[in-house]
Design a protein around this motif. Structure first.
Motif, mmCIF file in Angstrom:
data_model
loop_
_atom_site.group_PDB
_atom_site.id
_atom_site.type_symbol
_atom_site.label_atom_id
_atom_site.label_comp_id
_atom_site.label_asym_id
_atom_site.label_seq_id
_atom_site.Cartn_x
_atom_site.Cartn_y
_atom_site.Cartn_z
ATOM 1 N N UNK A 277 0.813 -1.224 0.000
ATOM 2 C CA UNK A 277 0.000 0.000 0.000
ATOM 3 C C UNK A 277 0.845 1.272 0.000
ATOM 4 N N UNK A 278 2.029 1.211 0.591
ATOM 5 C CA UNK A 278 2.848 2.419 0.668
ATOM 6 C C UNK A 278 3.794 2.548 -0.523
ATOM 7 N N UNK A 279 3.697 1.611 -1.464
ATOM 8 C CA UNK A 279 4.534 1.657 -2.671
ATOM 9 C C UNK A 279 3.735 2.259 -3.816
ATOM 10 N N UNK A 280 4.332 3.214 -4.521
ATOM 11 C CA UNK A 280 3.641 3.880 -5.621
ATOM 12 C C UNK A 280 3.269 2.886 -6.714
ATOM 13 N N UNK A 281 2.202 3.182 -7.435
ATOM 14 C CA UNK A 281 1.677 2.247 -8.431
ATOM 15 C C UNK A 281 2.577 2.101 -9.644
ATOM 16 N N UNK A 282 3.281 3.142 -10.032
ATOM 17 C CA UNK A 282 4.048 3.113 -11.271
ATOM 18 C C UNK A 282 5.556 3.093 -11.065
#
Length: 275
Positions: A164-169
């Motif tokens: 959840x704390x990792x960016x999507x791209x």
């Protein structure tokens, strides 16, 4: 349970008859890769993405970051996309690339029973000849051997929040700002009520036709020692198996290079180590 890859031969990966005797389930997944042993001490993670977003290293880095953030455990991703600690494997990888979606999954050994793991992945002493994918044995390590505080519920939560704390791209730690943008994650119940049609899928993927019948054609050779006056002499038994059924059976007599066909009611029957 023991789970084999889509293109594997179960008899070349484990003693199937012994698994059944011990009440250990044998399953075949729809993705590639090698055979694994699962128990309550082994967490399985699956990452679903569009095909164009498929990225094993990205997913595995989420796991390694979670381990370091939660327990300060340092791990690495090797050339086979295994997660290792001091060259001992704690996680293996498999994937299914479809259109438009793909999925990548990995195991995480938290506190698996290594004795049962080793015993479950030992095949009978026979020569299996086929085009099936063979597993690559590797030394393994449980996370509790590195940090005794590791447990599966906390591991599940740690990987979930790292995701959840990792960016999507991009593989970037968005910290609490990124977390605030999310809606959290939800534990699901894999039942017919939650996912209509799941029981039909479960029945299909647990059927003999899928687990055994999907095995690629193979030849198995065994040596049989004669008893009595011919003690010490050996026969070679050769069995052709197609779709899990014995199609041709032959023997090679001592001091002979010729294979002699055998007519037996076993032809057309399901193959296992005991027959």
């Amino acid at each position: 349970c023991v789970v084999i890859g889509r293109h594997q031969n179960p008899f070349a990966e484990a003693n199937v008859s012994r698994l059944m005797e011990r009440g250990i389930t044998l399953a075949r997944r729809n993705s590639g890769g090698g055979a694994v042993y699962h128990d309550r001490g082994n967490l399985n993670c699956t990452f679903f993405t569009p095909r164009e977003r498929y990225n094993r290293k990205y997913n595995l880095n989420i796991v390694t970051r979670a381990l370091f953030r939660e327990w300060a455990i340092k791990s690495e991703i090797n050339e086979r996309d295994d997660i290792v600690i001091k060259n001992k494997k704690i996680s293996g990888t498999a994937a299914k690339l479809g259109r438009p979606n793909a999925y990548h999954h990995c195991t995480i050994l938290a506190s698996a029973n290594k004795l049962h793991l080793g015993e479950s992945l030992v095949k009978e002493p026979a020569n299996y000849i086929s085009r099936a994918t063979a597993s690559v044995p590797s030394p393994i390590r449980n996370l509790v051997d590195v940090n005794r505080n590791v447990n599966v519920p906390q591991l599940l939560s740690a990987v979930g929040y790292e995701y959840l704390r990792t960016a999507a791209m991009a593989l970037e730690d968005g910290g609490s700002t990124q977390l605030m943008k999310q809606r959290g994650f939800q534990l699901v119940n894999p039942t017919e009520r939650w996912f209509p049609g799941i029981e039909e899928l479960r029945a299909s993927y647990s059927s003999w036709d899928w687990v055994i019948g999907k095995t690629l054609k193979f030849l198995v050779e065994k040596e049989l020692e004669l008893k009595g006056d011919n003690s010490g002499m050996k026969l070679k038994l050769s069995v052709d198996v197609e779709a899990g059924l014995m199609s041709k059976i032959a023997i090679q007599l001592p001091q002979s290079d010729q294979m002699v066909p055998v007519v037996t009611p076993l032809q057309g029957k399901a193959y296992n180590e005991q027959n």
